[in-house]
Design an enzyme around this catalytic site. Sequence first.
Site, PDB file in Angstrom:
ATOM      1  N   HIS A 125       0.774  -1.240   0.010  1.00 22.31           N
ATOM      2  CA  HIS A 125       0.123   0.011   0.026  1.00 22.31           C
ATOM      3  C   HIS A 125       0.801   1.268   0.000  1.00 22.31           C
ATOM      4  O   HIS A 125       0.436   2.253   0.464  1.00 22.31           O
ATOM      5  CB  HIS A 125      -0.904  -0.025   1.193  1.00 22.31           C
ATOM      6  CG  HIS A 125      -1.930  -1.109   1.405  1.00 22.31           C
ATOM      7  ND1 HIS A 125      -3.142  -1.187   0.579  1.00 22.31           N
ATOM      8  CD2 HIS A 125      -2.140  -2.479   1.876  1.00 22.31           C
ATOM      9  CE1 HIS A 125      -3.745  -2.369   0.678  1.00 22.31           C
ATOM     10  NE2 HIS A 125      -2.947  -3.151   1.540  1.00 22.31           N
TER      11      HIS A 125
ATOM     12  N   ASN B 146     -10.047  -3.373   1.992  1.00 25.62           N
ATOM     13  CA  ASN B 146      -9.701  -3.221   0.533  1.00 25.62           C
ATOM     14  C   ASN B 146     -11.163  -3.002  -0.437  1.00 25.62           C
ATOM     15  O   ASN B 146     -12.224  -2.981  -0.158  1.00 25.62           O
ATOM     16  CB  ASN B 146      -9.117  -4.494   0.217  1.00 25.62           C
ATOM     17  CG  ASN B 146      -7.672  -4.773   0.800  1.00 25.62           C
ATOM     18  OD1 ASN B 146      -6.949  -3.694   0.915  1.00 25.62           O
ATOM     19  ND2 ASN B 146      -7.498  -6.113   0.821  1.00 25.62           N
TER      20      ASN B 146
ATOM     21  N   HIS C  44      -4.258   1.129  11.878  1.00 25.68           N
ATOM     22  CA  HIS C  44      -3.958  -0.281  12.434  1.00 25.68           C
ATOM     23  C   HIS C  44      -5.295  -1.029  12.723  1.00 25.68           C
ATOM     24  O   HIS C  44      -6.330  -0.554  13.302  1.00 25.68           O
ATOM     25  CB  HIS C  44      -3.263  -0.046  13.683  1.00 25.68           C
ATOM     26  CG  HIS C  44      -3.153  -1.159  14.852  1.00 25.68           C
ATOM     27  ND1 HIS C  44      -2.866  -2.371  14.097  1.00 25.68           N
ATOM     28  CD2 HIS C  44      -2.851  -1.120  16.096  1.00 25.68           C
ATOM     29  CE1 HIS C  44      -2.897  -3.296  15.374  1.00 25.68           C
ATOM     30  NE2 HIS C  44      -2.747  -2.449  16.339  1.00 25.68           N
TER      31      HIS C  44
END
Length: 717
Positions: free
Chosen positions: A90, A163, A354
């Site tokens: 990413h 995603n 996170h």
Amino acid sequence: MAPPSPRTAGQDTPLDQEKAGRQETAKTSSIQPDTMPPGNLLTTNQGVAVSDDQNSLKAGVRGPTLLEDILMREKITHFDHERIPERVVHARGTAAHGVFQVYEDLSELSCAQVFRDPKVQTPVFVRFSTVAGSRGSADTPRDVRGFAVKFYTQEGVWDLVGNNMPVFFIQDANKFPDLIHAVKPEPNNEIPQAASAHDTFWDFVSLTPESAHMLTWVMSDRALPRTLATMEGFGVHTFRLVDAQGGWRFVKFHWKPVKGVCSMVWDESHLLCGRDPDFQRRDLFESIERGDYPEWELGLQIVEPADEHKFDFDLLDPTKIIPEELVPVRKVGKLTLNRNPDNYFSETEQVAFHTGHVVPGIDFSNDPLLQGRLFSYIDTQLRRVGPNFHELPINRSLRPVDNNQRDGFGRHTINPGKVAYFPNSLGGGCPMHSPTAAAAAAFRSVAVQEAGAKLRQRSESFSDHFSQATMFWNSMSDWEKDHIAAAFSFELNMVVDQGVRNRVMNELLCNISPQLADMVSGATGIEVAPAGTPEAPTPSAPTPSGPLNPKAAELRSPALSMDKAPPVVRGRKIAILVGDGVDSAIVKTMVSELAKAGQVPELIGPTAGAVIDASTKPLAVNRAAPNAPSVIYDAVLIPPGVADGLMAMPMGQRFIDEAFRHGKPIAAAGDAKALLAKLEIPEAEGVVLGGNKLVALLLDNLAQHRFPRRLSNLAPN
């Protein structure tokens, strides 16, 4: 010449004026104290005024530079340390600020504040990214896209790190380093960049049958989103929502784009990589700047604990979806992106996500891939931006942070006093645990009893690797199947090792669909092994790849297909080709009609500047043809009076031909008939020739996004 006078307090700079009227949230306001507009006087990092920043200190006008040149040393030293490690995956991303607002009180599902009060707008920062490429790669390769949302809630930060595809390649986080090592450029030559079309990736997945379902998604047009605003987002994993009484339910998170799901075609994405590698980040930035704010609705798939095992797949398996026909997606709120970052590095690059950043009311499941991410994400942020990454303005919680963690690189907070431990009496026992009475306001893990022997083993319920891949294939339209087969064929034709090619064909594709295997075999020359040979697939036998659901061939989920018109068509770029002799009155009317319909018309001329219209007056153009490739536009409009000029302009003809081949709407005035005939473009679907309502007809076709069947329908039998 006298230096400019310092800016007085309250005096606006050009940057201040530029930002007037921009959308603000509690988060963007909170980072304003850390936002420094350009001042008038140049200083060092210590605030000392600098008289000359362009020449180093030398012994004589042609002499050596002196070691005592503290100004040069500071400037160059800072420059040498400006970069931080890029993300392992990413790395290439873009982002924007916005808000999320829930539609109704969902207290029956979760005690999280973000879901309770429909009057509250929760600030968010959303980062989109590709997965495999480096920061310097392009926006448009075939790849998974990251869709990470940071909610700045009144109870702390919640990161929904997902995603644009609802499943993943692997089931267990222990395999993640192997997956990324395989898909990244091959280590002996660092080739290819941002691509999976090479031996190591296909070697890995050919030996990892759990990847089969994800491969069908990645080889579909889902891996080629037209814009970031027209792709779905998914939390991928199964999470838990927790209510105030401690009751809980399983949940899958979905982001549904208000503009619908629209993608590119493969050739178009290839051309964009070269013509405009920043296409998607540019589109996002420009859309927000002109007030066309991208929007998504948050959807929830809720499963009661008692229903955990009612499906023929495991809810904890990240390579599986819950078909929307089995559990409908309940739309509960809207995400709106309405402000661009002020500084790419400080915000987009330093933002730290996170999966473990959750708030009361949200908890984890035992998904083994999610469990590994809970370790990995915090670890990688410590490496990238240090132990105090939470103090960076873009990561900082709106709720005050108060604990006994101290020191470390990049510490901003100054903690007075001598107490930095708990329990304590010298500090009045503070900061203390949240009292029992306010348990709903503090994070508590769901009290689920777990027991079992320590072992390294996969659950048998994770063993069916092909049924949902087959379901995905069965759910596609004819043109979607053609594109998937073509994508597999392209990738496998880039693979050199014949053993890898054979394994993909006979141990993956044949188990997904014999039709898919035959289509790819015909385009690659990879033979399908006859039944009974060692290489032949054995879908009914309990092999290491797992048994197929005996009803797999019947499985379908219509929600998976993209063969549907987008619900909202807004912000599409329309190329209006103009040249000398054009009727500017007609063109201006077209521009007005398109703009009124929410589209973005641009006049494309042979050169920059202007063309001379039919009345010999200049008509300003937006772009010159050499700088305006067809792939950055969604449709093309040819007004009266320009066809003759285009007949002698190869670049203009290429523009029209590419738009046709990519299935885009084309509307041309009647005098362009000979031009379209020369280009062998018939009046096929999505192509309009002549008529008084050219713009209206173009808009009708634009509402279909594009016409992917056009070329196959025109092909000879």
